[in-house]
Design a protein around this motif. Structure first.
Motif, PDB file in Angstrom:
ATOM      1  N   GLY A  71      71.861 -45.599  10.891  1.00 36.64           N
ATOM      2  CA  GLY A  71      73.167 -45.377  11.498  1.00 36.64           C
ATOM      3  C   GLY A  71      74.023 -44.347  10.785  1.00 36.64           C
ATOM      4  N   ASP A  72      73.472 -43.672   9.780  1.00 36.20           N
ATOM      5  CA  ASP A  72      74.209 -42.716   8.950  1.00 36.20           C
ATOM      6  C   ASP A  72      73.884 -41.288   9.391  1.00 36.20           C
ATOM      7  OD1 ASP A  72      75.072 -40.983   6.888  1.00 36.20           O
ATOM      8  OD2 ASP A  72      74.908 -42.575   5.396  1.00 36.20           O
ATOM      9  N   ILE A  93      63.810 -37.053  17.517  1.00 36.59           N
ATOM     10  CA  ILE A  93      65.087 -37.498  16.968  1.00 36.59           C
ATOM     11  C   ILE A  93      65.758 -38.481  17.924  1.00 36.59           C
ATOM     12  CG2 ILE A  93      67.370 -36.798  16.140  1.00 36.59           C
ATOM     13  CD1 ILE A  93      66.200 -33.998  15.653  1.00 36.59           C
ATOM     14  N   TRP A  94      66.100 -39.650  17.396  1.00 37.55           N
ATOM     15  CA  TRP A  94      66.975 -40.598  18.108  1.00 37.55           C
ATOM     16  C   TRP A  94      68.346 -40.428  17.463  1.00 37.55           C
ATOM     17  CZ3 TRP A  94      65.181 -46.129  19.733  1.00 37.55           C
ATOM     18  CH2 TRP A  94      66.209 -46.787  20.383  1.00 37.55           C
ATOM     19  N   PRO A  95      69.242 -39.657  18.057  1.00 34.46           N
ATOM     20  CA  PRO A  95      70.456 -39.228  17.358  1.00 34.46           C
ATOM     21  C   PRO A  95      71.409 -40.373  17.019  1.00 34.46           C
ATOM     22  CG  PRO A  95      70.033 -37.877  19.309  1.00 34.46           C
ATOM     23  CD  PRO A  95      69.136 -39.077  19.394  1.00 34.46           C
ATOM     24  N   THR A  96      71.925 -40.346  15.809  1.00 36.44           N
ATOM     25  CA  THR A  96      73.001 -41.260  15.433  1.00 36.44           C
ATOM     26  C   THR A  96      74.316 -40.807  16.058  1.00 36.44           C
ATOM     27  OG1 THR A  96      73.384 -39.982  13.434  1.00 36.44           O
ATOM     28  CG2 THR A  96      71.940 -41.883  13.248  1.00 36.44           C
ATOM     29  N   PRO A 171      81.088 -45.455  19.470  1.00 32.45           N
ATOM     30  CA  PRO A 171      81.788 -44.205  19.789  1.00 32.45           C
ATOM     31  C   PRO A 171      81.021 -42.985  19.266  1.00 32.45           C
ATOM     32  CG  PRO A 171      83.332 -45.843  18.979  1.00 32.45           C
ATOM     33  CD  PRO A 171      81.961 -46.419  18.759  1.00 32.45           C
ATOM     34  N   GLY A 172      80.962 -41.931  20.075  1.00 35.04           N
ATOM     35  CA  GLY A 172      80.263 -40.712  19.701  1.00 35.04           C
ATOM     36  C   GLY A 172      78.774 -40.740  20.007  1.00 35.04           C
ATOM     37  N   TYR A 173      78.264 -41.903  20.379  1.00 39.98           N
ATOM     38  CA  TYR A 173      76.844 -42.075  20.656  1.00 39.98           C
ATOM     39  C   TYR A 173      76.611 -41.746  22.128  1.00 39.98           C
ATOM     40  CZ  TYR A 173      72.297 -44.504  20.245  1.00 39.98           C
ATOM     41  OH  TYR A 173      70.966 -44.825  20.209  1.00 39.98           O
ATOM     42  N   THR A 174      75.720 -40.818  22.412  1.00 40.72           N
ATOM     43  CA  THR A 174      75.579 -40.283  23.763  1.00 40.72           C
ATOM     44  C   THR A 174      75.272 -41.366  24.787  1.00 40.72           C
ATOM     45  OG1 THR A 174      74.777 -38.205  22.823  1.00 40.72           O
ATOM     46  CG2 THR A 174      74.401 -38.558  25.173  1.00 40.72           C
TER      47      THR A 174
END
Length: 321
Positions: A71-72, A93-96, A171-174
């Motif tokens: 999560g970082d 990539i599974w984006p944080t 929040p911010g997570y697509t």
């Protein structure tokens, strides 16, 4: 799937040796690196990782480097940089955070390493630097969840007066952004008189979502429905409502978890979207392999995620996560 190759057949010993060397090189396994969002945060990501490793282990044409960002965002960026330095054949990539990882993805692309995004897409400004997105169509999932809720309200005859709250993801997570957008755009189209009172993030966490719902219950005397970005959060909200004795609320999620499925079977949770982390993981690995092999891959390589409610849940097996 074996790596495809062609060798030239020649009549001389020298050319035959060259062909043999080319064959040996072609048979070397490709190396695919993956950096995930936060495996420990929920059972979906844990199951995804297990399925990914099992699929890769069963495929002799692939070697993998499996990493988790916990999560970082900073850790994930460092992991991408490390995979670039290792010169892997592709990076998944599974984006944080869909926006924050774009510079690192751009650097990977500049280094000639193809990037596949899995499960939750990156921000649009990063699209030029990736080969494909593999995962669910999160906007469609949110849209289908709105349809599930609206249909239930119509059956209850409250579609012109219902009030609802939303518990969104991180929040911010697509994925969180897109599931919320799909729901918020579709609900006024199918049930224009339903009122969305408030949205608060649950961060994909059941305990936090329970606290968010507790606050909603104190603030609003009349709540007819709850939309949650996944069933893990939705069941947290359900637990809060049960503890407060607030019966009759319609709960709808956007990814069906085992706990959601079980709550549906008890008649406490109305519906969700059926999504398999096993399919998600296998699709990502297959997409990365296809990219390395030079195959044509759709830029948005979605897999289907159908609606599931109490009415049709007997057509689906209970999720393993």
């Amino acid at each position: 799937m074996k790596i495809a190759y062609k060798s030239l057949i020649a009549g001389t010993t020298a050319l035959a040796g060259m062909a043999f060397a080319g064959t040996a090189m072609a048979q070397e396994p490709m190396t695919i690196g993956i950096t995930q969002n936060n495996v420990g945060v929920d059972s979906y990501q844990t199951t995804y990782e297990k399925a990914f490793i099992e699929a890769a282990d069963a495929d002799p044409s692939v070697e993998t480097v499996v990493l988790d960002a916990g999560g970082d965002v900073a850790r994930q960026i460092a992991q991408i940089q490390d995979l670039v330095q290792q010169q892997v054949d592709a990076i998944i990539i599974w984006p944080t955070n869909g926006k924050a990882v774009v510079p690192a993805v751009r650097a990977a692309d500049k280094a000639g390493i193809p990037v596949v995004i899995t499960n939750s897409n990156i921000a649009e400004e990063g699209f030029d630097f990736i080969k494909s997105f593999s995962g669910p169509d999160n906007i469609t999932q949110g849209s289908r969840s709105a349809e599930i809720m609206c249909d239930k309200f119509k059956d209850m005859g409250i579609e012109n007066e219902a009030q609802i709250v939303q518990i969104s993801g991180q929040p911010g997570y697509t994925t969180a952004i897109e599931r919320a957008k799909g729901f918020e755009d579709r609900l006024p189209e199918v049930c224009p008189n339903v009122t969305l009172l408030e949205t608060q993030p649950g961060d994909w966490n059941r305990e936090k979502s329970q606290r968010v719902m507790e606050a909603f219950l104190v603030k609003y005397d009349d709540i007819d429905g709850v939309y949650a970005g996944d069933d893990n959060m939705g069941v947290g909200a359900l637990n809060a409502a049960k503890a407060a004795g607030r019966d009759g609320i319609i709960f709808v999620g956007a990814t069906n978890f085992a706990v959601g499925y079980e709550a549906m079977a008890r008649g406490e949770y109305w519906g969700s979207i059926y999504q398999s982390p096993v399919d998600d993981a296998k699709n990502a690995l297959a997409t990365a392999k296809a990219v390395v092999n030079g195959e044509d891959v759709p830029f948005l390589n979605y897999f289907d995620t159908p609606k599931i409610t109490q009415d049709n849940m007997d057509q689906f097996t209970k999720p393993v996560f």
